[in-house]
Design a protein around this motif. Structure first.
Motif, PDB file in Angstrom:
ATOM      1  N   UNK A  39       0.847  -1.185   0.000  1.00  0.00           N
ATOM      2  CA  UNK A  39       0.000   0.000   0.000  1.00  0.00           C
ATOM      3  C   UNK A  39       0.885   1.239   0.000  1.00  0.00           C
ATOM      4  N   UNK A  40       0.441   2.330  -0.640  1.00  0.00           N
ATOM      5  CA  UNK A  40       1.219   3.574  -0.624  1.00  0.00           C
ATOM      6  C   UNK A  40       1.447   4.063   0.807  1.00  0.00           C
ATOM      7  N   UNK A  41       2.630   4.594   1.059  1.00  0.00           N
ATOM      8  CA  UNK A  41       2.967   5.080   2.387  1.00  0.00           C
ATOM      9  C   UNK A  41       1.972   6.131   2.858  1.00  0.00           C
ATOM     10  N   UNK A  42       1.566   7.020   1.948  1.00  0.00           N
ATOM     11  CA  UNK A  42       0.639   8.087   2.317  1.00  0.00           C
ATOM     12  C   UNK A  42      -0.702   7.517   2.782  1.00  0.00           C
ATOM     13  N   UNK A  43      -1.172   6.475   2.112  1.00  0.00           N
ATOM     14  CA  UNK A  43      -2.448   5.848   2.500  1.00  0.00           C
ATOM     15  C   UNK A  43      -2.336   5.200   3.871  1.00  0.00           C
ATOM     16  N   UNK A  44      -1.240   4.497   4.103  1.00  0.00           N
ATOM     17  CA  UNK A  44      -1.029   3.843   5.391  1.00  0.00           C
ATOM     18  C   UNK A  44      -0.976   4.885   6.501  1.00  0.00           C
ATOM     19  N   UNK A  45      -0.239   5.953   6.264  1.00  0.00           N
ATOM     20  CA  UNK A  45      -0.110   7.010   7.277  1.00  0.00           C
ATOM     21  C   UNK A  45      -1.469   7.631   7.596  1.00  0.00           C
ATOM     22  N   UNK A  46      -2.258   7.878   6.565  1.00  0.00           N
ATOM     23  CA  UNK A  46      -3.578   8.507   6.752  1.00  0.00           C
ATOM     24  C   UNK A  46      -4.526   7.591   7.530  1.00  0.00           C
ATOM     25  N   UNK A  47      -4.532   6.313   7.185  1.00  0.00           N
ATOM     26  CA  UNK A  47      -5.414   5.361   7.872  1.00  0.00           C
ATOM     27  C   UNK A  47      -4.971   5.163   9.320  1.00  0.00           C
ATOM     28  N   UNK A  48      -3.658   5.077   9.539  1.00  0.00           N
ATOM     29  CA  UNK A  48      -3.155   4.932  10.898  1.00  0.00           C
ATOM     30  C   UNK A  48      -3.523   6.135  11.766  1.00  0.00           C
ATOM     31  N   UNK A  49      -3.499   7.323  11.166  1.00  0.00           N
ATOM     32  CA  UNK A  49      -3.870   8.530  11.908  1.00  0.00           C
ATOM     33  C   UNK A  49      -5.320   8.449  12.377  1.00  0.00           C
ATOM     34  N   UNK A  50      -6.203   7.957  11.502  1.00  0.00           N
ATOM     35  CA  UNK A  50      -7.621   7.818  11.871  1.00  0.00           C
ATOM     36  C   UNK A  50      -7.808   6.732  12.923  1.00  0.00           C
ATOM     37  N   UNK A  51      -7.147   5.604  12.743  1.00  0.00           N
ATOM     38  CA  UNK A  51      -7.250   4.517  13.719  1.00  0.00           C
ATOM     39  C   UNK A  51      -6.715   4.947  15.078  1.00  0.00           C
ATOM     40  N   UNK A  52      -5.632   5.715  15.052  1.00  0.00           N
ATOM     41  CA  UNK A  52      -5.045   6.209  16.304  1.00  0.00           C
ATOM     42  C   UNK A  52      -5.980   7.172  17.019  1.00  0.00           C
ATOM     43  N   UNK A  53      -6.672   8.001  16.246  1.00  0.00           N
ATOM     44  CA  UNK A  53      -7.606   8.972  16.821  1.00  0.00           C
ATOM     45  C   UNK A  53      -8.710   8.284  17.611  1.00  0.00           C
ATOM     46  N   UNK A  54      -9.106   7.103  17.176  1.00  0.00           N
ATOM     47  CA  UNK A  54     -10.191   6.359  17.838  1.00  0.00           C
ATOM     48  C   UNK A  54      -9.676   5.259  18.761  1.00  0.00           C
TER      49      UNK A  54
END
Length: 258
Positions: A35-50
Motif C-alpha cells: 500500500x502507498x505510504x501516504x495511504x497507510x499514514x492517513x489510515x493509521x492517523x484515523x485509527x489512532x484517533x479512535x
C-alpha cells in the motif's frame, strides 16, 4: 469508503501480536501490504484517533490500541455471560414455567442476548437482539437502577419523554421513583410497557468487578402473574440472578444503596 475500511482491517490484522507484542513502522506496513505510504499514514492517523492503534513515541512504530482490547473483552464477556447463565436460566424456567430472558446493557439500551421460551401455549416470545431504552421494561430498568449515579443522570438527562417506545406514559420523576423502589426490593417489575398484556420481573446480574452487567428475567401474560405468583417468581428470579453473579465472581453481597 468500503476500500478504505478494507485497508484499515488489513492494517489491524497485520498488527495482531504473534506471541509477543507487535510494533511496525509506516514503511514496514506499506511494504508488507503493498500500500502507498501516504495511504497507510492517513489510515493509521484515523485509527489512532479512535484508539484502535497507538504509536510508540520513541521509535514511532504502531501497535494495536486499547479500543481493540475493549471490544474484544465486550464480546468475550457477552459469550461468557450466556454460557455461565444457561443452567440458571433453565432452572428459573422450570420453576416458573414462564419465558426467561438474559439481558445486557449496550450504551443507553438493554438488549436480549438469550432466552428460553415458556412451554405454555399462551406465552411471551420476544426476539433475541431486541433493544429498548434502559428505562423501559423490567429487564432494562433493573440494570439502570444499579448503574452509578452519574451514569444514570447522563442517560436520563436529555430524554424526550413524548417519543419513547413505551405503551405507558413516563417521566423522569416516575423513572427515578421506580429506580429507588428497585434498589430497595432488589428486583424490577413492569406490566404492559413494551407489550400489551404482559408482565416482566427482572433481577440484576453483577460481575467480579462488583458492577451490574445485565439482568435475569421472567416474563409472561399478565393474567398468570397474580399477586401470589409475582411474589414467588420475584424470589426465584433474584435467587438465580444472585447465584449467577456469584458464579461470575461477584462477592459484594451487602450492596450499598447507589
Amino acid at each position: 469508503m468500503s476500500g478504505v475500511i478494507t485497508k484499515a482491517i488489513h492494517i489491524l490484522d497485520i498488527l495482531v501480536p504473534q506471541g509477543n507484542e507487535k510494533e511496525m513502522s509506516v514503511t514496514e506496513i506499506s511494504r508488507e501490504l503493498e500500500m502507498p505510504v501516504q495511504s497507510v499514514h492517513r489510515i493509521l492517523a484515523s485509527l489512532s484517533q479512535h484508539g484502535f492503534v497507538s504509536q510508540n513515541t520513541k521509535n514511532k512504530k504502531y501497535k494495536l490500541g486499547l479500543s481493540v482490547m475493549k471490544y474484544g473483552f465486550l464480546m468475550w464477556d457477552s459469550l461468557m455471560l450466556r454460557s455461565v447463565a444457561k443452567p440458571f436460566m433453565e432452572e428459573l424456567s422450570r420453576k416458573t414455567n414462564e419465558t426467561v430472558y438474559l439481558a445486557t446493557r449496550e450504551n443507553a439500551e438493554g438488549v436480549y442476548i438469550d432466552s428460553i421460551d415458556s412451554p405454555e401455549i399462551l406465552k411471551i416470545s420476544e426476539p433475541i437482539g431486541l433493544r429498548l431504552p434502559l428505562f423501559v421494561g423490567a429487564s432494562n430498568r433493573v440494570i439502570l437502577a444499579y448503574l452509578p449515579q452519574k451514569t444514570r443522570d447522563l442517560l436520563l438527562a436529555n430524554v424526550n419523554w413524548q417519543t419513547i417506545p413505551s405503551l405507558k406514559p413516563m417521566s423522569r420523576q416516575y423513572v427515578e421513583q421506580e429506580l429507588e423502589i428497585i434498589r430497595e426490593q432488589g428486583y424490577a417489575i413492569t406490566s404492559g410497557e413494551a407489550t400489551v398484556g404482559t408482565t416482566g420481573i427482572g433481577a440484576p446480574i453483577f460481575s467480579y468487578e462488583n458492577t451490574v452487567i445485565g439482568s435475569l428475567n421472567c416474563a409472561g401474560p399478565a393474567l398468570r402473574f397474580t399477586e401470589t405468583n409475582i411474589e414467588k417468581y420475584s424470589q426465584y428470579t433474584m435467587k438465580y440472578a444472585n447465584m449467577l453473579s456469584k458464579e461470575l465472581g461477584y462477592r459484594n453481597r451487602n450492596r450499598s444503596r447507589i
